[in-house]
Design an enzyme around this catalytic site. Sequence first.
Site, mmCIF file in Angstrom:
data_model
loop_
_atom_site.group_PDB
_atom_site.id
_atom_site.type_symbol
_atom_site.label_atom_id
_atom_site.label_comp_id
_atom_site.label_asym_id
_atom_site.label_seq_id
_atom_site.Cartn_x
_atom_site.Cartn_y
_atom_site.Cartn_z
ATOM 1 N N ILE A 14 0.970 -1.135 -0.090
ATOM 2 C CA ILE A 14 0.103 0.001 0.074
ATOM 3 C C ILE A 14 0.752 1.127 0.175
ATOM 4 C CG2 ILE A 14 -1.720 1.283 1.289
ATOM 5 C CD1 ILE A 14 -2.799 -1.350 -0.069
ATOM 6 N N PHE A 15 1.894 1.302 0.744
ATOM 7 C CA PHE A 15 2.957 2.459 0.985
ATOM 8 C C PHE A 15 4.269 2.013 1.240
ATOM 9 C CE2 PHE A 15 4.666 5.333 3.997
ATOM 10 C CZ PHE A 15 4.885 6.631 3.235
ATOM 11 N N ALA A 76 16.978 6.204 21.448
ATOM 12 C CA ALA A 76 16.392 5.276 20.654
ATOM 13 C C ALA A 76 16.622 5.324 19.089
ATOM 14 C CB ALA A 76 15.093 4.681 20.959
ATOM 15 N N GLU A 92 23.430 5.262 18.206
ATOM 16 C CA GLU A 92 22.075 6.246 18.678
ATOM 17 C C GLU A 92 22.583 6.980 19.891
ATOM 18 O OE1 GLU A 92 19.424 7.261 17.192
ATOM 19 O OE2 GLU A 92 19.909 6.095 15.393
ATOM 20 N N GLU A 96 22.212 10.969 19.961
ATOM 21 C CA GLU A 96 21.145 11.563 20.872
ATOM 22 C C GLU A 96 21.690 12.307 22.227
ATOM 23 O OE1 GLU A 96 17.720 9.376 21.311
ATOM 24 O OE2 GLU A 96 17.469 9.155 18.943
ATOM 25 N N SER A 113 4.056 -3.736 19.145
ATOM 26 C CA SER A 113 2.683 -3.754 18.723
ATOM 27 C C SER A 113 2.510 -5.014 17.678
ATOM 28 C CB SER A 113 2.136 -2.521 18.038
ATOM 29 O OG SER A 113 2.506 -1.514 18.662
ATOM 30 N N GLU A 140 19.441 15.441 10.671
ATOM 31 C CA GLU A 140 18.996 17.125 10.367
ATOM 32 C C GLU A 140 17.424 17.226 10.827
ATOM 33 O OE1 GLU A 140 17.769 16.935 5.600
ATOM 34 O OE2 GLU A 140 19.905 17.228 6.242
#
Length: 183
Positions: A14-15, A76, A92, A96, A113, A140
Amino acid sequence: MKSLEEKTIKTEPIFSGRIIRLQVDEVELPNGNTSTREIVKHPGAVAVIPITSDNKIVMVEQYRKPMEKVLVEIPAGKLEKGEEPAYTAVRELEEETGYESQSLEWLISFYTSPGFADEIVHLYVAKGLVKKENAASLDEDEFVNVLEVTLEEAIEFVREQRVYDAKTAYAIQYLQLQEALKK
């Protein structure tokens, strides 16, 4: 025991975006009937519980557009193609927070999920943190405030709904359990 497996008959893309893909699968159910499943495909992610030498948790405060609010989370990020989760965790953490760690330990991996997505998060604990002089920079389009908080402050963030995501709540509960086991 009866099989619970659903067999895929057909997949319709679909996407396809920068982070996720969406597809609809037609499946055969265990009873022989058919149904459809909307599925989000995700490359997977890592999350890191960074602990400073004075036992503070390094967290990031970041605006999350889907919720239209600022949340406090553990660092994360998503796995890049071909990247090992431990490498992603190191990357990460540095991007971060500006920290690198002397000790990185895998804790657990879990699905976020499983009713509609295949995203898996690999959770690590980072200790022996050292602030890096020339740390890698954020993407960015990414803006964060770095916080160093006590476990009690992190628990208060949960009560205030500033921490509102499963990976961070899980991390805080893990740290609470570790503290309880020390007593």
